[in-house]
Design an enzyme around this catalytic site. Structure first.
Site, PDB file in Angstrom:
ATOM      1  N   GLU A 284       3.408 -18.964  -2.736  1.00 34.36           N
ATOM      2  CA  GLU A 284       4.312 -18.844  -1.589  1.00 34.36           C
ATOM      3  C   GLU A 284       4.401 -20.164  -0.815  1.00 34.36           C
ATOM      4  OE1 GLU A 284       3.334 -15.580   1.084  1.00 34.36           O
ATOM      5  OE2 GLU A 284       5.153 -14.538   0.525  1.00 34.36           O
ATOM      6  N   HIS A 305      -9.467 -12.796 -25.027  1.00 29.19           N
ATOM      7  CA  HIS A 305      -9.123 -11.948 -26.179  1.00 29.19           C
ATOM      8  C   HIS A 305      -7.687 -11.451 -26.089  1.00 29.19           C
ATOM      9  CE1 HIS A 305     -13.289 -11.673 -27.756  1.00 29.19           C
ATOM     10  NE2 HIS A 305     -13.517 -12.109 -26.522  1.00 29.19           N
ATOM     11  N   LYS A 419      14.534  -8.382  -0.301  1.00 29.97           N
ATOM     12  CA  LYS A 419      14.577  -7.428   0.820  1.00 29.97           C
ATOM     13  C   LYS A 419      16.027  -7.157   1.217  1.00 29.97           C
ATOM     14  CE  LYS A 419      10.369  -9.118   3.031  1.00 29.97           C
ATOM     15  NZ  LYS A 419       9.863  -9.803   4.217  1.00 29.97           N
TER      16      LYS A 419
HETATM   17  O1  PA5 Z   1       2.134 -15.140   3.778  1.00 29.44           O
HETATM   18  C1  PA5 Z   1       2.990 -14.430   4.306  1.00 29.44           C
HETATM   19  O2  PA5 Z   1       3.504 -14.723   5.391  1.00 29.44           O
HETATM   20  C2  PA5 Z   1       3.440 -13.130   3.684  1.00 29.44           C
HETATM   21  O3  PA5 Z   1       2.826 -12.894   2.468  1.00 29.44           O
HETATM   22  C3  PA5 Z   1       3.109 -11.961   4.587  1.00 29.44           C
HETATM   23  O4  PA5 Z   1       1.721 -11.949   4.819  1.00 29.44           O
HETATM   24  C4  PA5 Z   1       3.538 -10.632   4.000  1.00 29.44           C
HETATM   25  O5  PA5 Z   1       4.889 -10.669   3.682  1.00 29.44           O
HETATM   26  C5  PA5 Z   1       3.267  -9.509   4.975  1.00 29.44           C
HETATM   27  O6  PA5 Z   1       3.925  -9.736   6.183  1.00 29.44           O
HETATM   28  P1  PA5 Z   1       3.574  -8.962   7.494  1.00 29.44           P
HETATM   29  O7  PA5 Z   1       2.163  -9.237   7.839  1.00 29.44           O
HETATM   30  O8  PA5 Z   1       4.531  -9.489   8.512  1.00 29.44           O
HETATM   31  O9  PA5 Z   1       3.788  -7.486   7.220  1.00 29.44           O
END
Ligand code: PA5
Length: 442
Positions: A284, A305, A419
């Protein structure tokens, strides 16, 4: 050895000293940008100093809340996704007994809100029917669909079982200080809450209550986890050639030579979710603007394996980083066998870990010979303190590496695409135009 170590000597067949050398000044500049807050995404640098900003009072509040939940429940469901889930799960899985699930703590922590599987929720609801349970709901934005659905389902179940008032005592919310639906609900229902600081993004939040509360509920030592992060921060921010910098340099050098996939491998089954946490952190943070190393994971020797064939002889685009745990907690020796049908009596009397370590060494030599550059992160043992060190090491290296790549390592704009489509397909109010457009594509 009282600290994790990093060894990248085995990449010398793939990148020479000169190629590495020129990257150090670049990495040091990236580190300076992080420290003085002049790089991209500098509003989200709270994680850099988190370990030294957590006070004994903060830890005591978390421990007390965990103890209260443990006193009134048998099971706590931790609801969250992505950065609001993986850090806690990584530590809990790493430190729990593999079979006597949570017997070492007396408390069972389970997870929800990280998928939208209808059967998962049916089975979870069935499982919780006859249990005294509590809920720890975590969402920074307070609006993420997956945890919101899970919370609707489990809040209703809990209120039906124990009544609204008692349910309110068994629910803890971790969210933004003032924004989002979860904050509004938590204030309305007077849940105990913890705040996720504005300047700490989800995947960098394991050392906030997001990670610390579930880990404390599961009975593990959060002070030791934080201590480890403090130690690694001291090492890495005071040394201008720290292991975090070396790791960022090594993987960047390999990436620039065409190694586009990094495989994080381990030889310890309890590290599986540490790898999942790392995949999110790097994927990310770096995968944007059509750039970035793709983070993949493997559990060895299991995956030797299955994926082992590809790693050894498939397309040459992989680099490999192995997390090696120097010492196991327990001692198990391989017995002699009179019939010796499997011809393994040469192993009799040896510890299982000795075989595992030779598998690790044999794999490293084979992969390097096969064209896979190999790096190694060595943990002295699998403890909360060394996991704390590991978290800070990977986070800092990620910040440096992402900055060297030229992207903003602290945003995740690409996550919105699925989303938006999902909401358009589900006819969410406000998505009418998008809904028409997407349905025309079907
Ligand atoms: O690193 C990030 O920002 C994302 O992975 C969020 O943690 C994830 O989308 C969850 O978001 P939230 O805590 O707003 O529900």
């Amino acid at each position: 050895m009282n600290s994790i170590e990093f060894d990248y000597s085995k990449i010398c067949n793939f990148v020479n000293q000169e190629e590495l050398g020129v990257l150090y000044p670049e990495a040091q500049k990236a580190l300076e940008r992080l420290k003085d807050g002049t790089g991209k995404g500098s509003d989200y640098l709270g994680w850099l100093n988190l370990p030294v900003e957590i006070t004994p009072e903060d830890l005591a509040d978390i421990e007390k809340t965990a103890a209260d939940l443990r006193a009134h429940t048998q099971v706590v469901v931790v609801i969250g996704i992505g950065g609001s889930y993986l850090g806690a799960r990584a530590v809990i899985e790493a430190l729990s007994d593999s079979f006597h699930n949570y017997q070492n703590t007396g408390m069972k922590v389970i997870f929800a809100g990280h998928n939208i599987g209808e059967d998962y929720y049916h089975e979870l609801i069935q499982y919780l029917q006859d249990k005294e349970f509590g809920i720890c709901v975590i969402s920074k934005s307070g609006t993420t669909t997956e945890p919101a659905i899970a919370f609707r389902l489990l809040k209703e179940l809990l209120e039906e079982k124990v009544g609204k008032e008692e349910a309110g005592r068994r629910i803890v919310a971790i969210t933004d200080a003032s924004k989002g639906a979860l904050r509004t609900l938590a204030d309305q229902e007077r849940y105990k809450t913890f705040i996720i600081p504005d300047n700490v993004g989800g995947r960098f939040s394991v050392l906030t209550p997001v990670g610390l509360l579930p880990i404390a509920i599961a009975g593990f030592d959060i002070a030791a986890l934080v201590k480890g992060a403090v130690e690694m921060r001291r090492i890495c921010l005071s040394d201008d050639k720290s292991i975090a910098l070396e790791y960022a340099v090594a993987r960047t050098a390999l990436y620039r030579k065409g190694y586009a996939i990094e495989l994080l491998a381990n030889f310890h089954p309890k590290l599986h979710y540490i790898t999942e946490w790392w995949k999110q952190l790097y994927g990310e943070s770096e995968g944007k603007e059509n750039k970035g190393i793709f983070p993949a994971g493997a559990d060895f020797t299991t995956d030797l394996h299955s994926m082992g064939q590809y790693i050894q002889q498939g397309m040459r685009m992989l680099m490999e980083t192995v997390i090696s745990v120097a010492k196991p907690d327990y001692k198990v020796e391989i017995p002699a066998d009179a019939a010796n049908l499997d011809k393994l009596n040469f192993l009799a009397g040896k510890r299982v870990d000795e075989v595992n370590k030779m598998a690790e060494l044999g794999t490293q030599i084979a992969h390097v010979d096969g064209g896979v550059p190999n790096m190694k992160v060595i943990m002295p043992a699998l403890t909360a303190q060394y996991i704390g060190q590991l978290f800070y090491f990977f986070e800092l290296a990620c910040g440096i590496s992402g900055s060297m790549l030229g992207v903003n390592p602290f945003d995740q704009p690409g996550v919105e695409a699925y989303k938006n489509n999902m909401f358009a397909l589900l006819d969410k109010p406000g998505y009418e135009e998008a809904s028409k457009a997407i349905k025309a594509k079907l």
